[in-house]
Scaffold this active site. Structure first.
Site, PDB file in Angstrom:
ATOM      1  N   SER A 138       0.854  -1.186   0.000  1.00 27.54           N
ATOM      2  CA  SER A 138       0.000   0.000   0.000  1.00 27.54           C
ATOM      3  C   SER A 138       0.889   1.235   0.000  1.00 27.54           C
ATOM      4  O   SER A 138       1.620   1.490   0.957  1.00 27.54           O
ATOM      5  CB  SER A 138      -0.907   0.011   1.237  1.00 27.54           C
ATOM      6  OG  SER A 138      -1.827  -1.053   1.186  1.00 27.54           O
ATOM      7  N   LYS A 175      -7.299   1.174  -3.428  1.00 27.53           N
ATOM      8  CA  LYS A 175      -6.962   0.734  -2.061  1.00 27.53           C
ATOM      9  C   LYS A 175      -7.257   1.838  -1.056  1.00 27.53           C
ATOM     10  O   LYS A 175      -7.754   1.581   0.044  1.00 27.53           O
ATOM     11  CB  LYS A 175      -5.483   0.330  -1.998  1.00 27.53           C
ATOM     12  CG  LYS A 175      -4.999  -0.074  -0.589  1.00 27.53           C
ATOM     13  CD  LYS A 175      -5.753  -1.289  -0.052  1.00 27.53           C
ATOM     14  CE  LYS A 175      -5.399  -1.597   1.402  1.00 27.53           C
ATOM     15  NZ  LYS A 175      -4.071  -2.157   1.595  1.00 27.53           N
ATOM     16  N   LYS A 178      -1.292   4.926   8.327  1.00 26.99           N
ATOM     17  CA  LYS A 178      -0.531   5.267   7.118  1.00 26.99           C
ATOM     18  C   LYS A 178      -1.473   5.415   5.933  1.00 26.99           C
ATOM     19  O   LYS A 178      -1.378   6.384   5.160  1.00 26.99           O
ATOM     20  CB  LYS A 178       0.506   4.188   6.836  1.00 26.99           C
ATOM     21  CG  LYS A 178       1.315   4.410   5.561  1.00 26.99           C
ATOM     22  CD  LYS A 178       1.960   3.128   5.057  1.00 26.99           C
ATOM     23  CE  LYS A 178       0.945   2.175   4.499  1.00 26.99           C
ATOM     24  NZ  LYS A 178       1.531   0.967   3.879  1.00 26.99           N
TER      25      LYS A 178
END
Length: 297
Positions: A93, A167, A235
């Site tokens: 990611s 995502k 994050k």
């Protein structure tokens, strides 16, 4: 494609690489800490300590790493050893701009790139049921779709960088829903209802979701052993806000959810992201969901 260099044997990378090896592909497993790669020896994967040796001659390189800067470092280090035409699929990611930069670097070196981040956690990786969001050329996707299907359900969502956008959309929904489920269960507790029974009652209605199913139960059990970690969720949420800023958007719910995770970032960075409940309980002293002891990493 039969030779795959799999870089990053962590919580997610280990079951993903294992499934590929058990499906009959020649998998070279590499990790900065070699012992993690060596632990896959019994699965049929070949542990390799040297990065250049791992990628040399591989038709496909898959990276599953902590964050964009680490992916960039590895690409720079591995590029001289890559064969022309090698396809690098980054399943980590990262930010969209990072994915575009990786693509530019690899294309300049005569290679190809796709970003294909995943959702589904360790359980999804072990079961081969990850949601795989791929950004790249249609021809590249078609070439590797059968390989990706060993790990889950791949979907091409657009050109390079689009996988990371998908995502981020996924993580926005996951992060927000985790916090809403925590609020619902804590409200049930505080208002005198049985929170376990409330969860059971609403599972089949419009409020039903995978988050309520899996993480609602985690919260009731107070099981915060990861799974997806607070630091990883944070994050991703920060990347969502960066993407929103770049697109000229204000996302008020994501901003609030980010603050909730920031409240426990310092003390519980490796706890499961269902620890959103603990951040909520901090805001409501004296109110606690259930009587079980906390299970923490």
């Amino acid at each position: 494609m039969t030779t795959i260099a799999f870089l990053g044997i962590g919580l997610m990378g280990r079951p993903m690489a294992t499934r590929l090896a058990q499906a009959g592909f020649r998998v070279r497993a590499w990790n900065r800490t070699f012992a993690k790669a060596d632990a896959l020896r019994g699965t049929g994967a070949e542990p390799v300590a040297d990065l250049a040796q791992a990628v040399q001659g591989a038709q496909l390189v898959i990276s599953m790493l902590e964050a964009g800067p680490v992916v960039g470092e590895l690409i720079d280090a591995a590029l001289p050893a890559l064969d022309a035409g090698t396809l690098w699929i980054d399943m980590s990611s990262t930010r969209q701009d990072e994915a575009l930069a990786f693509h530019a670097r690899l294309v300049a070196g005569g290679c190809r790139f796709m970003d294909a981040p995943v959702s589904g956690g360790v359980g999804g990786a072990e079961a081969g049921q990850l949601a795989i969001m791929a950004g790249g050329a249609a021809a590249d996707f078609d070439q590797v779709v059968k390989i990706l299907e060993v790990m889950g359900r791949p979907q091409l969502v657009g050109p390079v960088g689009s996988g990371q956008v998908a995502k981020l959309c996924n993580q926005l929904i996951v992060g927000a829903t985790l916090n809403v489920v925590a609020e619902a269960l804590l409200l049930a507790q505080a208002a005198g209802a049985d929170p376990s029974a409330v969860r059971e009652a609403i599972r089949g209605g419009f409020a039903g979701s995978r988050i309520l199913e899996v993480h609602g139960q985690r919260m009731l059990e107070r099981n915060f052993v990861p799974g997806g970690q607070v630091k990883s969720q944070l994050k991703d949420l920060r990347n969502v806000l960066a993407a929103a800023q770049g697109a000229g958007l204000t996302l008020p719910v994501t901003t609030l959810v980010t603050r909730q995770y920031e409240a426990i970032e310092g003390v519980l960075p490796t706890a499961d992201h269902s620890a959103a409940l603990l951040a909520l309980e901090q805001m409501n002293p004296g109110i606690r969901l259930g009587k079980a002891a906390d299970q923490l990493p």
